[in-house]
Structure formats: C-alpha cells, structure tokens
Write a protein that holds these residues in place. Structure first.
Motif, PDB file in Angstrom:
ATOM      1  N   THR A 167      -5.754  -4.561 -19.463  1.00 16.25           N
ATOM      2  CA  THR A 167      -5.683  -3.186 -18.970  1.00 16.25           C
ATOM      3  C   THR A 167      -6.241  -2.250 -20.028  1.00 16.25           C
ATOM      4  O   THR A 167      -5.763  -2.229 -21.162  1.00 16.25           O
ATOM      5  CB  THR A 167      -4.236  -2.792 -18.633  1.00 16.25           C
ATOM      6  N   LEU A 168      -7.261  -1.511 -19.652  1.00 18.22           N
ATOM      7  CA  LEU A 168      -7.911  -0.572 -20.551  1.00 18.22           C
ATOM      8  C   LEU A 168      -7.576   0.853 -20.128  1.00 18.22           C
ATOM      9  O   LEU A 168      -7.774   1.227 -18.968  1.00 18.22           O
ATOM     10  CB  LEU A 168      -9.430  -0.762 -20.518  1.00 18.22           C
ATOM     11  N   THR A 169      -7.068   1.643 -21.061  1.00 11.48           N
ATOM     12  CA  THR A 169      -6.850   3.066 -20.820  1.00 11.48           C
ATOM     13  C   THR A 169      -7.986   3.842 -21.476  1.00 11.48           C
ATOM     14  O   THR A 169      -8.198   3.742 -22.688  1.00 11.48           O
ATOM     15  CB  THR A 169      -5.508   3.543 -21.398  1.00 11.48           C
ATOM     16  N   VAL A 170      -8.732   4.572 -20.665  1.00 11.33           N
ATOM     17  CA  VAL A 170      -9.796   5.431 -21.186  1.00 11.33           C
ATOM     18  C   VAL A 170      -9.224   6.850 -21.252  1.00 11.33           C
ATOM     19  O   VAL A 170      -8.886   7.432 -20.228  1.00 11.33           O
ATOM     20  CB  VAL A 170     -11.045   5.393 -20.290  1.00 11.33           C
ATOM     21  N   MET A 171      -9.094   7.379 -22.455  1.00 15.51           N
ATOM     22  CA  MET A 171      -8.393   8.643 -22.660  1.00 15.51           C
ATOM     23  C   MET A 171      -9.321   9.689 -23.258  1.00 15.51           C
ATOM     24  O   MET A 171      -9.891   9.505 -24.332  1.00 15.51           O
ATOM     25  CB  MET A 171      -7.190   8.446 -23.588  1.00 15.51           C
ATOM     26  N   TYR A 194     -11.162  -9.453 -26.019  1.00 16.01           N
ATOM     27  CA  TYR A 194      -9.749  -9.118 -25.919  1.00 16.01           C
ATOM     28  C   TYR A 194      -9.037 -10.090 -24.973  1.00 16.01           C
ATOM     29  O   TYR A 194      -7.907 -10.523 -25.237  1.00 16.01           O
ATOM     30  CB  TYR A 194      -9.582  -7.684 -25.401  1.00 16.01           C
ATOM     31  N   GLN A 195      -9.679 -10.417 -23.873  1.00 17.98           N
ATOM     32  CA  GLN A 195      -9.063 -11.332 -22.916  1.00 17.98           C
ATOM     33  C   GLN A 195      -8.907 -12.728 -23.519  1.00 17.98           C
ATOM     34  O   GLN A 195      -7.869 -13.369 -23.339  1.00 17.98           O
ATOM     35  CB  GLN A 195      -9.901 -11.392 -21.638  1.00 17.98           C
ATOM     36  N   ARG A 196      -9.910 -13.185 -24.245  1.00 17.79           N
ATOM     37  CA  ARG A 196      -9.808 -14.505 -24.871  1.00 17.79           C
ATOM     38  C   ARG A 196      -8.694 -14.547 -25.903  1.00 17.79           C
ATOM     39  O   ARG A 196      -8.034 -15.573 -26.082  1.00 17.79           O
ATOM     40  CB  ARG A 196     -11.136 -14.885 -25.535  1.00 17.79           C
ATOM     41  N   GLU A 197      -8.492 -13.414 -26.588  1.00 21.29           N
ATOM     42  CA  GLU A 197      -7.454 -13.339 -27.620  1.00 21.29           C
ATOM     43  C   GLU A 197      -6.100 -12.936 -27.051  1.00 21.29           C
ATOM     44  O   GLU A 197      -5.151 -12.689 -27.797  1.00 21.29           O
ATOM     45  CB  GLU A 197      -7.868 -12.345 -28.702  1.00 21.29           C
ATOM     46  N   ASN A 198      -6.003 -12.851 -25.729  1.00 22.31           N
ATOM     47  CA  ASN A 198      -4.759 -12.494 -25.044  1.00 22.31           C
ATOM     48  C   ASN A 198      -4.250 -11.123 -25.441  1.00 22.31           C
ATOM     49  O   ASN A 198      -3.045 -10.874 -25.498  1.00 22.31           O
ATOM     50  CB  ASN A 198      -3.670 -13.547 -25.290  1.00 22.31           C
ATOM     51  N   LYS A 199      -5.159 -10.211 -25.734  1.00 19.71           N
ATOM     52  CA  LYS A 199      -4.790  -8.814 -25.979  1.00 19.71           C
ATOM     53  C   LYS A 199      -4.785  -8.132 -24.620  1.00 19.71           C
ATOM     54  O   LYS A 199      -5.828  -7.913 -24.013  1.00 19.71           O
ATOM     55  CB  LYS A 199      -5.791  -8.150 -26.931  1.00 19.71           C
ATOM     56  N   ARG A 200      -3.607  -7.779 -24.139  1.00 19.73           N
ATOM     57  CA  ARG A 200      -3.455  -7.349 -22.752  1.00 19.73           C
ATOM     58  C   ARG A 200      -3.768  -5.879 -22.531  1.00 19.73           C
ATOM     59  O   ARG A 200      -4.074  -5.468 -21.417  1.00 19.73           O
ATOM     60  CB  ARG A 200      -2.018  -7.631 -22.270  1.00 19.73           C
ATOM     61  N   HIS A 201      -3.675  -5.062 -23.567  1.00 17.62           N
ATOM     62  CA  HIS A 201      -3.902  -3.623 -23.419  1.00 17.62           C
ATOM     63  C   HIS A 201      -4.779  -3.099 -24.551  1.00 17.62           C
ATOM     64  O   HIS A 201      -4.687  -3.565 -25.682  1.00 17.62           O
ATOM     65  CB  HIS A 201      -2.579  -2.845 -23.437  1.00 17.62           C
ATOM     66  N   SER A 202      -5.594  -2.115 -24.248  1.00 13.09           N
ATOM     67  CA  SER A 202      -6.321  -1.400 -25.285  1.00 13.09           C
ATOM     68  C   SER A 202      -6.559   0.030 -24.811  1.00 13.09           C
ATOM     69  O   SER A 202      -6.476   0.326 -23.612  1.00 13.09           O
ATOM     70  CB  SER A 202      -7.658  -2.081 -25.615  1.00 13.09           C
ATOM     71  N   VAL A 203      -6.835   0.908 -25.768  1.00 16.78           N
ATOM     72  CA  VAL A 203      -7.065   2.315 -25.464  1.00 16.78           C
ATOM     73  C   VAL A 203      -8.407   2.723 -26.051  1.00 16.78           C
ATOM     74  O   VAL A 203      -8.654   2.531 -27.252  1.00 16.78           O
ATOM     75  CB  VAL A 203      -5.956   3.212 -26.033  1.00 16.78           C
ATOM     76  N   LEU A 204      -9.260   3.271 -25.215  1.00 19.76           N
ATOM     77  CA  LEU A 204     -10.544   3.817 -25.622  1.00 19.76           C
ATOM     78  C   LEU A 204     -10.454   5.329 -25.551  1.00 19.76           C
ATOM     79  O   LEU A 204     -10.246   5.895 -24.478  1.00 19.76           O
ATOM     80  CB  LEU A 204     -11.661   3.306 -24.698  1.00 19.76           C
TER      81      LEU A 204
END
Length: 292
Positions: free
Chosen positions: A170-174, A242-252
């Motif tokens: 899930t990517l939050t674009v802020m 991010y998906q390969r590393e199982n990082k489920r969230h990020s914020v741009l």
C-alpha cells in the motif's frame, strides 16, 4: 501448525511514550486484531506458538504493544523480531512525535515520563530516543502523530491496517507544503518547486490542485508531464522491491511551497499511474490542503 494453515499476521506496535500507542491498539482491536498490551519481547514467540497450537480455520491477526516499560527486556526487541520474521508476515509500526509535543502531552495528563527518574520530562524523552533509535530505523511503518489528535490517529491506523484485499503493498502519495515543514514519516520525497507557482496567477490563486483550472495549468508546464511519466517509471522497480522485501506500506511525499497547487496535481497524477502496477494499492492524502 498445519501445513495448509498460513501463519497469522503479526504487528508489533512500539515507539515513543506519549506518541499514541494506546490509541493505535484500540483502533486495531476494533478492526478485529487480537491485541496484547505491554508484552515483554521475550513473550512474543510463546504467544505466537500458542495461537498456532490453538488451530481453527484461520489464525488471528496479532498486535503486540511493546515499549520501554519492559526496561532491559526491551533492548532485545530488534533481535527477536528479526528471528520471528522467518515464515511469518510480521511488521513493526513505530509511533513517534516531536519532543515539544510529547512534553506537552505528559504535562497535560500530569504524569511523569517512565524514564525521567529524578530529571525532567525532556530528560526522559531523550533517554528513550536513544534506546529506541535502532528499532525506529528498522521499523516497517513510522507514524508521526505530532499533528494528530486521538481521532485522527485512530482513523490513520484504520486506513493503514484494515483489510487490503490482494494488494501486496500500500502506497500513500501525500502532497505537502515545504513552508509547513518536511514530513518525517515518509520513505520518498519529490520537490515540484521547479514548476511555475499558480499562486502568483490571480485567477488560480484561490483554487486548489484538485480543481480543473489548476490541474490543466500545472500539467501544461514544460517538464511537468515528463516528470510524472519518468518518476512513475523509476518508482516501478522500487515498489516491486518493496514487495519482495515484504514491506507492506510506504509513503511518497510530493512537495511544493504551500501544498495546495503543484504538489496536489502531481500527487493525483502519479497515484493514477502507480495504481496500475500489479500488487500495489494507492491512496492519496493532502496534508496541507486545508491550511490558510
């Protein structure tokens, strides 16, 4: 654990005292997570083993609140979480806030900081920051609650950890305004101040990037669409990684001067492109759109 029964999702909630762990735990409980508060890190593995032995059609989603009240036990949290990640979907969410805000919160409830001893509240906060620095650096999700009340924090937690369907990330674009400060809980930052500012055009000043006149003006500027296309392309391997590393969230975070025109237009346009990537769910948030 049965071979056909996947391990339940595990969320470790930690962070600075006064940053909102209790509010986050309550919000997670309302979402159906099994929440355990003030759990010593050494008890995480036995807790997970008990839930696996309990059987049933689906293992529960577990949220464990871990903090400095565990004293010396808390220092073992990084090593323990690293070991538990094998074979499990485990994430660490770190709640933070500025020193000034934390001091004000402790003073408002007339309670001492758990680590201040004979010193001041600020002494306790600084000691805690030193102890949690490694954990914060390794966290999957960092939430800065400095500008949130308890209701806003609860809403944010629901947005982050409600059922995400088939999305692996899930990517939050802020959008934001640099004049109000750089966001602290972000993974990536882009600066749109290389484009002309609609603020200086009288017929556009009172509008926002959510409205057609501003959107059309910004996207028509030399370099605007080229940046959006190129940046979306550059972000593709990042989000796949991010998906390969199982990082489920990020914020741009996309910034301009006031956070009302260029950054808003760009955030919306980028979100539309990035939402087309497989396994990615995109949300748009405008941090400073309502500011005067």
């Amino acid at each position: 654990m049965a071979a056909d029964q996947p391990a339940g999702e595990v969320l470790i909630v930690t962070g600075m005292s006064g940053a909102g762990r209790s509010t986050a735990a309550d919000a997670l409980e309302d979402l159906g997570w099994y929440v355990v508060d003030n759990l010593p890190p050494q008890m995480l593995r036995p807790l997970l083993e008990l839930t696996e032995l309990a059987g049933g059609e689906a293992l529960p989603k577990i949220a464990a609140v871990v903090d400095v009240r565990g004293r010396d036990l808390f220092r073992e949290l990084p090593a323990i979480t690293s070991a538990l990640r094998a074979g499990r979907q485990l994430r660490v969410v770190f709640l933070d806030a500025s020193d000034e805000v934390l001091v004000r919160r402790f003073e408002s409830v007339r309670r001492p900081h758990p680590l201040q001893g004979d010193g001041t509240i600020l002494d306790g906060i600084r000691t805690e920051r030193e102890r949690v620095a490694v954990i914060r650096e390794a966290a999957d999700v960092i939430v800065d609650t400095s500008n949130m009340n308890i209701h806003q924090l609860a809403t944010h937690i629901v947005d982050l950890f409600s059922d995400e369907g088939d999305a692996a990330h899930t990517l939050t674009v802020m959008s934001f305004g640099f004049k109000y400060g750089l966001p602290t809980d972000v993974d990536l930052v882009a600066d749109m101040r290389f484009l002309p500012n609609p603020f200086w055009i009288p017929e556009l000043k009172g509008h926002t990037g959510e409205e057609a006149p501003v959107r059309d003006y910004v996207l028509a500027q030399p370099g605007a669409q080229e940046f959006i296309d190129a940046y979306a392309l550059a972000l593709r391997p990042v989000l796949e990684g991010y998906q390969r590393e199982n990082k489920r969230h990020s914020v741009l975070a996309i910034g301009c001067t006031g956070g009302k025109h260029r950054s808003v237009v760009t955030s919306i346009a980028l979100a539309e492109k990035l939402a087309q990537l497989p396994g990615v769910r995109v949300r748009v948030k405008h941090r400073d759109l309502g500011r005067e």
